[in-house]
Design a protein around this motif. Sequence first.
Motif, PDB file in Angstrom:
ATOM      1  N   VAL A 150       0.846  -1.200   0.000  1.00  0.00           N
ATOM      2  CA  VAL A 150       0.000   0.000   0.000  1.00  0.00           C
ATOM      3  C   VAL A 150       0.877   1.246   0.000  1.00  0.00           C
ATOM      4  CG1 VAL A 150      -1.696   1.315   1.323  1.00  0.00           C
ATOM      5  CG2 VAL A 150      -1.928  -1.173   1.122  1.00  0.00           C
ATOM      6  N   ARG A 151       1.903   1.234   0.848  1.00  0.00           N
ATOM      7  CA  ARG A 151       2.819   2.375   0.930  1.00  0.00           C
ATOM      8  C   ARG A 151       3.480   2.653  -0.412  1.00  0.00           C
ATOM      9  NH1 ARG A 151       7.733   2.702   0.534  1.00  0.00           N
ATOM     10  NH2 ARG A 151       7.974   0.427   0.587  1.00  0.00           N
ATOM     11  N   ALA A 152       3.826   1.586  -1.125  1.00  0.00           N
ATOM     12  CA  ALA A 152       4.503   1.743  -2.408  1.00  0.00           C
ATOM     13  C   ALA A 152       3.527   2.115  -3.528  1.00  0.00           C
ATOM     14  CB  ALA A 152       5.242   0.454  -2.772  1.00  0.00           C
ATOM     15  N   GLY A 153       2.237   2.003  -3.257  1.00  0.00           N
ATOM     16  CA  GLY A 153       1.243   2.357  -4.267  1.00  0.00           C
ATOM     17  C   GLY A 153       1.129   1.366  -5.398  1.00  0.00           C
ATOM     18  N   THR A 235      -6.835   3.670   5.734  1.00  0.00           N
ATOM     19  CA  THR A 235      -7.413   4.831   5.033  1.00  0.00           C
ATOM     20  C   THR A 235      -8.074   4.436   3.712  1.00  0.00           C
ATOM     21  OG1 THR A 235      -5.262   5.295   4.011  1.00  0.00           O
ATOM     22  CG2 THR A 235      -5.780   6.440   6.074  1.00  0.00           C
ATOM     23  N   GLN A 236      -8.155   3.139   3.464  1.00  0.00           N
ATOM     24  CA  GLN A 236      -8.862   2.589   2.300  1.00  0.00           C
ATOM     25  C   GLN A 236      -8.344   3.171   0.976  1.00  0.00           C
ATOM     26  OE1 GLN A 236     -13.048   3.206   3.121  1.00  0.00           O
ATOM     27  NE2 GLN A 236     -13.092   1.565   4.625  1.00  0.00           N
ATOM     28  N   GLN A 237      -7.020   3.126   0.825  1.00  0.00           N
ATOM     29  CA  GLN A 237      -6.405   3.561  -0.432  1.00  0.00           C
ATOM     30  C   GLN A 237      -6.564   2.513  -1.533  1.00  0.00           C
ATOM     31  OE1 GLN A 237      -2.370   5.257   0.083  1.00  0.00           O
ATOM     32  NE2 GLN A 237      -2.702   5.036   2.279  1.00  0.00           N
ATOM     33  N   PHE A 238      -6.773   1.256  -1.139  1.00  0.00           N
ATOM     34  CA  PHE A 238      -6.873   0.151  -2.092  1.00  0.00           C
ATOM     35  C   PHE A 238      -8.296  -0.398  -2.145  1.00  0.00           C
ATOM     36  CE2 PHE A 238      -2.605   0.441  -2.782  1.00  0.00           C
ATOM     37  CZ  PHE A 238      -1.915  -0.705  -3.147  1.00  0.00           C
ATOM     38  N   THR A 239      -8.620  -1.028  -3.244  1.00  0.00           N
ATOM     39  CA  THR A 239      -9.813  -1.868  -3.361  1.00  0.00           C
ATOM     40  C   THR A 239      -9.363  -3.308  -3.141  1.00  0.00           C
ATOM     41  OG1 THR A 239     -10.885  -0.393  -4.936  1.00  0.00           O
ATOM     42  CG2 THR A 239     -11.623  -2.688  -4.902  1.00  0.00           C
ATOM     43  N   TRP A 259      -5.686  -3.369  -5.284  1.00  0.00           N
ATOM     44  CA  TRP A 259      -4.995  -2.405  -6.138  1.00  0.00           C
ATOM     45  C   TRP A 259      -5.424  -1.003  -5.747  1.00  0.00           C
ATOM     46  CZ3 TRP A 259      -7.752  -6.438  -8.777  1.00  0.00           C
ATOM     47  CH2 TRP A 259      -9.108  -6.169  -8.961  1.00  0.00           C
ATOM     48  N   PRO A 260      -4.623   0.013  -6.076  1.00  0.00           N
ATOM     49  CA  PRO A 260      -4.978   1.385  -5.701  1.00  0.00           C
ATOM     50  C   PRO A 260      -6.318   1.794  -6.301  1.00  0.00           C
ATOM     51  CG  PRO A 260      -2.701   1.259  -6.441  1.00  0.00           C
ATOM     52  CD  PRO A 260      -3.319  -0.066  -6.757  1.00  0.00           C
ATOM     53  N   ASN A 261      -7.072   2.568  -5.536  1.00  0.00           N
ATOM     54  CA  ASN A 261      -8.373   3.027  -6.028  1.00  0.00           C
ATOM     55  C   ASN A 261      -8.240   3.870  -7.283  1.00  0.00           C
ATOM     56  OD1 ASN A 261      -9.855   1.804  -3.938  1.00  0.00           O
ATOM     57  ND2 ASN A 261      -9.351   3.481  -2.560  1.00  0.00           N
ATOM     58  N   ALA A 262      -7.166   4.687  -7.360  1.00  0.00           N
ATOM     59  CA  ALA A 262      -6.875   5.443  -8.577  1.00  0.00           C
ATOM     60  C   ALA A 262      -5.777   4.712  -9.322  1.00  0.00           C
ATOM     61  CB  ALA A 262      -6.419   6.857  -8.231  1.00  0.00           C
ATOM     62  N   PRO A 263      -5.904   4.550 -10.644  1.00  0.00           N
ATOM     63  CA  PRO A 263      -4.846   3.875 -11.402  1.00  0.00           C
ATOM     64  C   PRO A 263      -3.500   4.538 -11.144  1.00  0.00           C
ATOM     65  CG  PRO A 263      -6.759   4.258 -12.783  1.00  0.00           C
ATOM     66  CD  PRO A 263      -6.998   5.002 -11.494  1.00  0.00           C
ATOM     67  N   LEU A 264      -2.433   3.718 -11.084  1.00  0.00           N
ATOM     68  CA  LEU A 264      -1.115   4.233 -10.743  1.00  0.00           C
ATOM     69  C   LEU A 264      -0.659   5.309 -11.716  1.00  0.00           C
ATOM     70  CD1 LEU A 264       1.231   3.829  -8.771  1.00  0.00           C
ATOM     71  CD2 LEU A 264       2.170   2.146 -10.330  1.00  0.00           C
ATOM     72  N   ASN A 265      -0.882   5.080 -13.025  1.00  0.00           N
ATOM     73  CA  ASN A 265      -0.415   6.059 -13.993  1.00  0.00           C
ATOM     74  C   ASN A 265      -1.199   7.366 -13.894  1.00  0.00           C
ATOM     75  OD1 ASN A 265      -2.755   4.962 -14.928  1.00  0.00           O
ATOM     76  ND2 ASN A 265      -1.952   4.317 -16.928  1.00  0.00           N
ATOM     77  N   GLU A 266      -2.499   7.279 -13.570  1.00  0.00           N
ATOM     78  CA  GLU A 266      -3.311   8.480 -13.417  1.00  0.00           C
ATOM     79  C   GLU A 266      -2.893   9.246 -12.171  1.00  0.00           C
ATOM     80  OE1 GLU A 266      -6.389  11.336 -13.994  1.00  0.00           O
ATOM     81  OE2 GLU A 266      -5.343   9.921 -15.299  1.00  0.00           O
ATOM     82  N   GLU A 267      -2.562   8.492 -11.113  1.00  0.00           N
ATOM     83  CA  GLU A 267      -2.140   9.124  -9.861  1.00  0.00           C
ATOM     84  C   GLU A 267      -0.834   9.895 -10.079  1.00  0.00           C
ATOM     85  OE1 GLU A 267      -2.581   7.628  -5.268  1.00  0.00           O
ATOM     86  OE2 GLU A 267      -1.703   6.281  -6.727  1.00  0.00           O
ATOM     87  N   LEU A 268       0.087   9.265 -10.800  1.00  0.00           N
ATOM     88  CA  LEU A 268       1.354   9.938 -11.073  1.00  0.00           C
ATOM     89  C   LEU A 268       1.136  11.173 -11.953  1.00  0.00           C
ATOM     90  CD1 LEU A 268       3.663   6.847 -11.715  1.00  0.00           C
ATOM     91  CD2 LEU A 268       3.697   8.371  -9.746  1.00  0.00           C
ATOM     92  N   ARG A 269       0.205  11.063 -12.902  1.00  0.00           N
ATOM     93  CA  ARG A 269      -0.070  12.208 -13.773  1.00  0.00           C
ATOM     94  C   ARG A 269      -0.593  13.376 -12.960  1.00  0.00           C
ATOM     95  NH1 ARG A 269      -3.855  15.005 -15.844  1.00  0.00           N
ATOM     96  NH2 ARG A 269      -5.474  13.819 -14.778  1.00  0.00           N
ATOM     97  N   MET A 270      -1.479  13.093 -12.004  1.00  0.00           N
ATOM     98  CA  MET A 270      -2.055  14.153 -11.182  1.00  0.00           C
ATOM     99  C   MET A 270      -0.990  14.791 -10.297  1.00  0.00           C
ATOM    100  SD  MET A 270      -5.677  12.360 -10.126  1.00  0.00           S
ATOM    101  CE  MET A 270      -6.142  13.724  -9.070  1.00  0.00           C
ATOM    102  N   ARG A 271      -0.065  13.975  -9.780  1.00  0.00           N
ATOM    103  CA  ARG A 271       0.990  14.514  -8.924  1.00  0.00           C
ATOM    104  C   ARG A 271       1.923  15.434  -9.706  1.00  0.00           C
ATOM    105  NH1 ARG A 271       2.947   9.071  -5.663  1.00  0.00           N
ATOM    106  NH2 ARG A 271       1.020   8.713  -4.494  1.00  0.00           N
ATOM    107  N   ASN A 272       2.167  15.055 -10.960  1.00  0.00           N
ATOM    108  CA  ASN A 272       3.135  15.794 -11.762  1.00  0.00           C
ATOM    109  C   ASN A 272       2.504  16.891 -12.617  1.00  0.00           C
ATOM    110  OD1 ASN A 272       5.181  14.141 -10.817  1.00  0.00           O
ATOM    111  ND2 ASN A 272       4.854  12.622 -12.411  1.00  0.00           N
TER     112      ASN A 272
END
Length: 281
Positions: A150-153, A235-239, A259-272
């Motif tokens: 979970v920590r690693a996403g 904190t229910q980050q995963f489904t 798996w993360p509730n938000a797709p990993l690639n989408e999450e990274l896009r939002m962060r960047n």
Amino acid sequence: MRLRLRLFEFEDLPWFPTVIRAGMMDYLRFMISALGTYRPIAPLLAEGLRRTGQTALLELGAGAGGGTETVWRALQAEGLADVTVTLTDLYPQPAAWADIAQRTQGRIGHEPAPVNALAVPAHLTGFRVIFSAFHHFPPAAAQALLHDAVRAGTGIGVFEGAGKHWAELLLAWTVLPVAQLLLTPFFRPFRLSRLVFTYLIPLIPLCTIWDGSVSLLRMYSTQELLALAQQADPTQQFTWQAGKKRHWWGPEVTYLIGWPNAPLNEELRMRNEVLPEPPLH
């Protein structure tokens, strides 16, 4: 079977002879691969990879890699032709892993250094999976293993090749030891030590019977798996989902996957994402 006992397994003991551990792992790899034990969970893994946008699996506690090649080929049949696998373990099995790498043209590789599944190094990426090994971890460690994912996403799938039934325990005492004695000469790569410690000094089959029985008794139920996931992900980050998948010829696989509730690639896009600069006045 609701009973769950925390007995020891020989392969968990640091002092346990490497040659006996390797012989036991070779048997498990042969049987799991020959029986296609984990083929039924390929659609679950395919969904996890698609939801996270990943094309790599990172196998923790891989042992001799039993079942990995079967799952890899099943994922290809699911339309994931580019998927790769990295095998890792606290007690690496380089000889067995090299054999798998050769058969798969390097698509199933490995990490040569020991890897602690509770604190996976940052350079080892991919959707994490663990086959036939999650029961080795007591509740606190099992929770830590899930929390690290979970920590690693990254997503994680936990799979045990049994449904935790009394009939499976009976098989571990009767049919499977006979199969081990009959099939050992056909295990690859060939090891003279495997023959010695199977037929002359039968430590490999005896320890296999004990560890196989204890594995069933140590297995987590689906309810316990979900409870561990909730504790690891407050904190229910995963489904998360847990259940059992039945093989066409009868046996079951118990699983937990998240798996993360938000797709990993989408999450990274939002962060960047770069926010537009405010207009000048």
